[in-house]
Scaffold this motif. Structure first.
Motif, PDB file in Angstrom:
ATOM      1  N   ILE A  39      24.500   9.283 -18.354  1.00 20.69           N
ATOM      2  CA  ILE A  39      23.961   8.352 -19.357  1.00 20.69           C
ATOM      3  C   ILE A  39      22.576   7.838 -18.929  1.00 20.69           C
ATOM      4  N   GLY A  40      22.399   7.614 -17.624  1.00 19.75           N
ATOM      5  CA  GLY A  40      21.109   7.121 -17.135  1.00 19.75           C
ATOM      6  C   GLY A  40      19.996   8.125 -17.390  1.00 19.75           C
ATOM      7  N   ALA A  41      20.265   9.406 -17.130  1.00 20.01           N
ATOM      8  CA  ALA A  41      19.252  10.444 -17.381  1.00 20.01           C
ATOM      9  C   ALA A  41      18.946  10.510 -18.879  1.00 20.01           C
ATOM     10  N   PHE A  53      19.180   8.015 -20.995  1.00 21.18           N
ATOM     11  CA  PHE A  53      18.340   6.840 -21.292  1.00 21.18           C
ATOM     12  C   PHE A  53      16.879   7.146 -20.942  1.00 21.18           C
ATOM     13  N   ALA A  54      16.691   7.711 -19.748  1.00 24.21           N
ATOM     14  CA  ALA A  54      15.322   7.977 -19.286  1.00 24.21           C
ATOM     15  C   ALA A  54      14.623   8.960 -20.227  1.00 24.21           C
ATOM     16  N   ARG A  55      15.325  10.025 -20.618  1.00 29.81           N
ATOM     17  CA  ARG A  55      14.713  11.027 -21.514  1.00 29.81           C
ATOM     18  C   ARG A  55      14.329  10.396 -22.845  1.00 29.81           C
ATOM     19  N   SER A  56      15.210   9.564 -23.397  1.00 26.51           N
ATOM     20  CA  SER A  56      14.905   8.994 -24.715  1.00 26.51           C
ATOM     21  C   SER A  56      13.737   8.007 -24.613  1.00 26.51           C
ATOM     22  N   LEU A  57      13.655   7.290 -23.492  1.00 25.46           N
ATOM     23  CA  LEU A  57      12.523   6.372 -23.306  1.00 25.46           C
ATOM     24  C   LEU A  57      11.214   7.148 -23.250  1.00 25.46           C
ATOM     25  N   ALA A  58      11.214   8.225 -22.482  1.00 24.91           N
ATOM     26  CA  ALA A  58       9.985   9.026 -22.368  1.00 24.91           C
ATOM     27  C   ALA A  58       9.592   9.608 -23.725  1.00 24.91           C
ATOM     28  N   ALA A  93      18.181   5.927  -8.232  1.00 28.13           N
ATOM     29  CA  ALA A  93      19.528   6.409  -7.877  1.00 28.13           C
ATOM     30  C   ALA A  93      19.415   6.875  -6.435  1.00 28.13           C
ATOM     31  N   ARG A  94      20.473   7.495  -5.904  1.00 26.17           N
ATOM     32  CA  ARG A  94      20.389   7.949  -4.502  1.00 26.17           C
ATOM     33  C   ARG A  94      19.795   9.349  -4.383  1.00 26.17           C
ATOM     34  N   ARG A  95      20.115  10.261  -5.305  1.00 27.09           N
ATOM     35  CA  ARG A  95      19.702  11.668  -5.140  1.00 27.09           C
ATOM     36  C   ARG A  95      18.242  11.860  -5.570  1.00 27.09           C
ATOM     37  N   GLU A  96      17.385  11.830  -4.560  1.00 32.15           N
ATOM     38  CA  GLU A  96      15.950  11.862  -4.829  1.00 32.15           C
ATOM     39  C   GLU A  96      15.524  13.168  -5.499  1.00 32.15           C
ATOM     40  N   ASP A  97      16.129  14.300  -5.074  1.00 34.14           N
ATOM     41  CA  ASP A  97      15.729  15.597  -5.650  1.00 34.14           C
ATOM     42  C   ASP A  97      15.970  15.600  -7.162  1.00 34.14           C
ATOM     43  N   ARG A  98      17.110  15.056  -7.556  1.00 34.77           N
ATOM     44  CA  ARG A  98      17.423  14.978  -8.994  1.00 34.77           C
ATOM     45  C   ARG A  98      16.406  14.104  -9.732  1.00 34.77           C
ATOM     46  N   LEU A  99      16.077  12.979  -9.110  1.00 37.79           N
ATOM     47  CA  LEU A  99      15.134  12.046  -9.752  1.00 37.79           C
ATOM     48  C   LEU A  99      13.759  12.690  -9.896  1.00 37.79           C
ATOM     49  N   ARG A 100      13.350  13.428  -8.852  1.00 35.78           N
ATOM     50  CA  ARG A 100      12.016  14.071  -8.905  1.00 35.78           C
ATOM     51  C   ARG A 100      11.993  15.142  -9.992  1.00 35.78           C
ATOM     52  N   ALA A 101      13.080  15.897 -10.108  1.00 31.66           N
ATOM     53  CA  ALA A 101      13.128  16.943 -11.144  1.00 31.66           C
ATOM     54  C   ALA A 101      13.056  16.298 -12.538  1.00 31.66           C
ATOM     55  N   LEU A 102      13.790  15.197 -12.701  1.00 28.47           N
ATOM     56  CA  LEU A 102      13.768  14.503 -13.996  1.00 28.47           C
ATOM     57  C   LEU A 102      12.377  13.932 -14.266  1.00 28.47           C
ATOM     58  N   ALA A 103      11.754  13.374 -13.216  1.00 29.46           N
ATOM     59  CA  ALA A 103      10.414  12.791 -13.381  1.00 29.46           C
ATOM     60  C   ALA A 103       9.432  13.848 -13.895  1.00 29.46           C
ATOM     61  N   SER A 104       9.480  15.069 -13.315  1.00 32.42           N
ATOM     62  CA  SER A 104       8.558  16.127 -13.774  1.00 32.42           C
ATOM     63  C   SER A 104       8.831  16.455 -15.237  1.00 32.42           C
ATOM     64  N   GLU A 105      10.106  16.487 -15.582  1.00 36.95           N
ATOM     65  CA  GLU A 105      10.456  16.784 -16.982  1.00 36.95           C
ATOM     66  C   GLU A 105       9.908  15.697 -17.923  1.00 36.95           C
ATOM     67  N   LEU A 106      10.064  14.442 -17.518  1.00 31.32           N
ATOM     68  CA  LEU A 106       9.631  13.332 -18.386  1.00 31.32           C
ATOM     69  C   LEU A 106       8.117  13.308 -18.550  1.00 31.32           C
ATOM     70  N   GLU A 107       7.405  13.679 -17.478  1.00 32.28           N
ATOM     71  CA  GLU A 107       5.932  13.602 -17.524  1.00 32.28           C
ATOM     72  C   GLU A 107       5.343  14.558 -18.559  1.00 32.28           C
ATOM     73  N   ARG A 108       6.142  15.557 -18.956  1.00 30.92           N
ATOM     74  CA  ARG A 108       5.667  16.460 -20.020  1.00 30.92           C
ATOM     75  C   ARG A 108       5.498  15.725 -21.349  1.00 30.92           C
ATOM     76  N   HIS A 109       6.119  14.544 -21.457  1.00 28.67           N
ATOM     77  CA  HIS A 109       5.947  13.730 -22.681  1.00 28.67           C
ATOM     78  C   HIS A 109       4.691  12.855 -22.587  1.00 28.67           C
ATOM     79  N   GLY A 110       3.928  13.020 -21.493  1.00 22.50           N
ATOM     80  CA  GLY A 110       2.688  12.255 -21.357  1.00 22.50           C
ATOM     81  C   GLY A 110       2.907  10.856 -20.817  1.00 22.50           C
ATOM     82  N   VAL A 111       4.081  10.601 -20.228  1.00 20.24           N
ATOM     83  CA  VAL A 111       4.317   9.267 -19.666  1.00 20.24           C
ATOM     84  C   VAL A 111       4.230   9.340 -18.143  1.00 20.24           C
TER      85      VAL A 111
END
Ligand SMILES: NC(=O)c1ccc[n+]([C@@H]2O[C@H](COP(=O)([O-])OP(=O)(O)OC[C@H]3O[C@@H](n4cnc5c(N)ncnc54)[C@H](OP(=O)(O)O)[C@@H]3O)[C@@H](O)[C@H]2O)c1
Length: 423
Positions: free
Chosen positions: A181-183, A185-190, A200-218
């Motif tokens: 649900i957190g991911a 939330f993050a996608r819909s915000l971006a 969260a604890r799993r940094e690799d997951r967060l970094r992968a999500l961050a790269s995905e979100l940045e494609r929305h220009g955020v």
């Protein structure tokens, strides 16, 4: 729309936060004639039709459909349909749901035709054909005007909510963003132009999500932390201190299925820290920043588990009840300040949660669906069930059942979701 308002026109900063203010805001969402129609629907659904159904003797019961009178058993049998129609009307007008258009107008149009047919069919009782025609035409005109007004009100039912970025600002913080649900939330915000701090604890997951979100220009910021560890809230607050946070999503949480006496004490303590203490302290630490901006939103991912005690998930349900009570109380405290609070209460949702909690796999809704309901209801109410039958179960059935029966029924359900060795 003033950006200090929720989508439903919730009180702007400095408005009356009490019951009077809430009522005023609730009725300000629609014109007077539509409020009257909503109250009529509510009266019919919750007072008149139930009384008619349960209290009126069969012999004298009468219903009119399409201008034709039904008597006795036929009338009784169709009353539940009337009840559902009026209940949908009351609910639909209260929330100004998009599906009410064009159905409210079509229903009113059908009533207009009925009102013309009815006196003509039973002219003798009205005082002759000429009088019946006059009565029919006058009623037809009145209901046709209502039909036209409902038809023309299309935009009121379709008014979309403002973009989250316009409504609350440029940055959001989402805890538990590495999955589920957190991911979502993050996608819909971006997607709505909001930059997101992901925790969260799993940094690799967060970094992968961050790269995905940045494609929305955020922009994004990754904060890898164990939020059940002492001092983690302060570290998180420091890590986002320079961001113009407008939205805080308290979402990180875990469950632990099993019989209470067999559960690991350290794990239970960590669950209470993560599910209760962390959102409480984080919200408290960040509220002054939202106040300073004069607008903001705080969300808690609660659960349907908060709506009744859950044997074999006893501590988890208690933590979610804590989140629910905390969030709903804050909703009232913060009304009129420009800060919206919502507890979103999903039922089973298809995430890693079941596996982490050690439950047997069972079907649930998509996390994206949970998030869509949350954004839709934010600023309009303190908490929301993500499916209508969850609402019905939590607010009607569970409040009416004796507690003993309620808890034992819940035990039966949870047994099916808990592996034998944990029961
Ligand atoms: N799924 C359901 O059926 C359901 C139903 C009702 C309510 N909920 C609630 O929804 C929320 C999100 O859960 P979910 O369903 O999306 O499950 P999920 O996929 O397991 O996500 C849980 C999130 O919380 C994070 N988390 C867990 N322990 C943490 C810790 N010690 N420190 C920091 N982050 C931690 C996890 O990330 P890391 O593991 O990377 O730390 C993950 O990002 C929870 O509050 C849960 O209680 C879920």
């Amino acid at each position: 729309m003033n950006v200090n308002e929720g989508a439903g026109g919730v009180a702007a900063a400095g408005g009356d936060p009490g019951v009077r203010g809430w009522l005023r805001d609730a009725f300000a969402r629609r014109p007077g004639w539509m409020n009257a129609l909503m109250l009529f629907c509510a009266f019919m659904a919750f007072v008149y039709v139930p009384w008619d159904f349960a209290g009126k003797p069969l012999a004298v019961d009468e219903e009119v459909w399409f201008g034709v009178r039904l008597h006795g058993g036929w009338a009784k049998a169709t009353e539940p349909i009337h009840l559902v129609i009026y209940a949908c009307g009351a609910y639909g007008f209260w929330h100004m749901r998009p599906w009410l258009w064009p159905w409210a107008a079509i229903y009113a149009g059908q009533v207009a035709i009925s009102m013309l047919v009815w006196p003509l069919l039973y002219a003798d009782e009205v005082g002759g054909s000429a009088r019946a025609l006059l009565v029919g035409l006058v009623s037809f005109a009145a209901f046709s005007a209502l039909t036209a007004a409902l038809w023309r009100a299309k935009d009121r039912f379709r008014a979309g909510r403002p973009r989250l970025r316009d409504r609350y600002g440029a940055w959001a913080l989402v805890t538990g963003a590495s999955s589920g649900i957190g991911a979502a939330f993050a996608r819909s915000l971006a997607q709505e132009g909001v930059s997101v701090a992901l925790c969260a604890r799993r940094e690799d997951r967060l970094r992968a999500l961050a790269s995905e979100l940045e494609r929305h220009g955020v922009e994004t910021r990754v904060v890898a932390l164990d939020l059940a560890a002492p001092g983690s809230v302060s570290r998180l607050v420091t890590a986002v201190a320079d961001l113009d946070l407008g939205i805080v999503v308290n979402n990180a949480g875990v469950g632990d299925a099993g019989r209470f006496e067999h559960q690991d004490a350290a794990r239970l303590r960590a669950m209470v820290e993560l599910n209760c203490i962390t959102p409480m302290l984080l919200t408290r630490a960040l509220l002054s920043r939202l106040h300073a901006r004069g607008r903001g939103a705080v969300l808690f991912t609660g659960s349907q588990a908060a709506r009744q005690p859950l044997p074999l998930h006893a501590v988890y349900a208690a933590t979610k009840a804590f989140d629910g009570f905390l969030g709903e109380a804050l909703w009232a405290e913060l009304r009129g300040t420009g800060i919206d609070v919502l507890v979103v209460e999903p039922g089973s949702t298809e995430t890693e949660c079941q596996q982490v909690a050690g439950e047997l796999p069972h079907a649930g809704q998509a996390p994206e669906e949970v998030v869509a309901v949350a954004w839709d209801r934010l600023g309009r109410q303190p908490s929301v069930a993500t499916r209508w039958w969850h609402w019905l179960r939590g607010n009607a059935v569970m409040r009416l059942l004796p507690r003993s029966l309620l808890v034992l029924l819940a035990m039966g359900v949870m047994r099916k979701q808990t592996p034998i060795e944990r029961r």
